[in-house]
Scaffold this active site. Sequence first.
Site, PDB file in Angstrom:
ATOM      1  N   CYS A 140       0.750  -1.447  -0.022  1.00 52.71           N
ATOM      2  CA  CYS A 140       0.000  -0.080  -0.029  1.00 52.71           C
ATOM      3  C   CYS A 140       0.789   1.213  -0.038  1.00 52.71           C
ATOM      4  CB  CYS A 140      -0.888  -0.102   1.106  1.00 52.71           C
ATOM      5  SG  CYS A 140      -0.261  -0.082   2.669  1.00 52.71           S
ATOM      6  N   HIS A 184      -0.911   1.202   7.577  1.00 56.97           N
ATOM      7  CA  HIS A 184      -1.595   1.231   6.161  1.00 56.97           C
ATOM      8  C   HIS A 184      -1.438   2.616   5.733  1.00 56.97           C
ATOM      9  CE1 HIS A 184      -4.023  -0.189   2.965  1.00 56.97           C
ATOM     10  NE2 HIS A 184      -5.059   0.174   3.214  1.00 56.97           N
TER      11      HIS A 184
END
Length: 479
Positions: free
Chosen positions: A117, A429
């Site tokens: 990510c 994230h």
Amino acid sequence: MNSTLLLILVIIKWNGEKYNVPVDLSQPGLVLKTQIFSLTGVAPERQKIMVKGGVLKDDTDLNTLKLKENQQLMMMGTVEALKEPQEKPVFLEDLSEAQISKALNIPAGLVNLGNTCYLNSTLQCLRAVTELPTAVEKTGINISSNNQQNFSVSMNALFKELDKSGQAVHPVMFVQLLRTLYPQFAERDRNGFMQQDAEECWGQIVHVLDETVNGLTRNGESNKSKKFVEQFMTVETIVETKCDDAPAEPPSVSMETTNKLRVNIGAVSTYMVSEIGNGLIEKIEKNSPTLGRNAIFTKTSKISRLPRYLTINFVRFQWKAQEQIKAKILKRVQFPFELDMVPFCTPELTAKLQPAKQRLKEIADRKADEKIENAQEMAVDEAPKDQKALLEAIGVDSSLIEDPGVNPSGQYDLVAVLTHVGRGANSGHYIGWVKQGGHWWKFDDDKVSQIKEEDITKLEGGGDWHTAYMCLYKSRDLE
Ligand SMILES: *[C@@H]1O[C@H](CO)[C@@H](O)[C@H](O)[C@H]1NC(C)=O
Ligand SMILES: *[C@@H]1O[C@H](CO)[C@@H](O)[C@H](O)[C@H]1NC(C)=O
Ligand SMILES: *[C@@H]1O[C@H](CO)[C@@H](O)[C@H](O)[C@H]1NC(C)=O
Ligand SMILES: *[C@@H]1O[C@H](CO)[C@@H](O)[C@H](O)[C@H]1NC(C)=O
């Protein structure tokens, strides 16, 4: 597609402790587990979270759980003591092609959600640099024996595929090249490839582009005597270094360049714009020739060139030597949608920016007037369509007109934000939030959703929610 941020707070009970966790209901279970990991240190695969219907799975759609605000969830699991890696790390460049393909065939779920990510979000933000594909194409670089060239070509191919398909794209070749060029991105732990710092990834990508992609002329042709990054993404500053203790000592003056401005996060509330100003004044200690000893000098930087795209990095991670971790500063940093950089420029540049700045002000005023009365045709309406002719008509300095990658007015609009959730740079994230076609979009790996402008303001930080890490601003268009 039209989802807004669906956030609720749940209370995770673990080991006699309670943790408040904001849950994004548009996410799968693994994202919640990653958040809990950053709070408790219990690895996602060791967590057992009791929800309706059993144990929370990595791919459970959180929205289906019908969670209520402040609902308590029980989590079981133990923190695993960090072990020495069983095998020594394997780097991609040591592997044969067949082994690389095998290595990349890791179950897709893990690679996607846990570990690339940082790259996905960076790429989505860099797609806001809309001249880049033309520049790569016009440079005419081919898939060749040169890894850096392959990298730029494959990035362009990836952008094209994203434009064309509108569906999730698997950047296999691109990831492979990134890991070959920069082995740190091929670091592995027992779960596969490790999460990495998006700011480092951003920096390395811009570096490769700088090495391989030629600049553009005003007509959109390739200019071999310039580099694209130098033209479109580089800030130039004039730095004056003056000795505090010896006022008579003449200051030294030099020119510096940077691809991003760093914003330090203060003790209380941080305003991005004031912090840009503070970052341009620094104290350093060095030898003073007139005093014959070390003394304190004040380094004052003033911007002498503003690029079309301005990258701002909030310094959110600090290396804590004792714990051997990069710790995150969660504090709030307020960033504007519209940014005026003129106050940070040299007097010479400030004067050159005035005509275009004035023009933008007239356009804004006119738009405001039009709302009140259908104002008569104004002189600004007779402007030529071609950008170069327009800049000339406004009276912009020729040095700015000849430089196609420059911001001629000092006025910027926010076009992309890269955020991080979690406690450490190598965990948590990353998400890219990008303005495209007049709307804001949230790019969360392969999930794309349209969001409201006010949701971008919620990314300022101050809590456990997604926190702005990098901001990309684009020169405001003249009309
Ligand atoms: C993000 O990365 C993953 C893994 O490489 C990939 O499967 C996914 O399609 C990517 N998403 C986008 C939008 O590129
Ligand atoms: C790339 O390939 C094309 C077609 O084969 C060739 O014309 C061009 O010169 C090549 N570019 C470079 C930079 O080698
Ligand atoms: C660049 O890509 C081409 C085509 O995939 C490949 O044949 C070549 O070996 C690559 N170059 C390097 C240095 O990896
Ligand atoms: C290409 O860049 C150089 C260096 O900035 C500049 O002097 C030249 O005028 C540019 N060429 C064109 C055609 O714009």
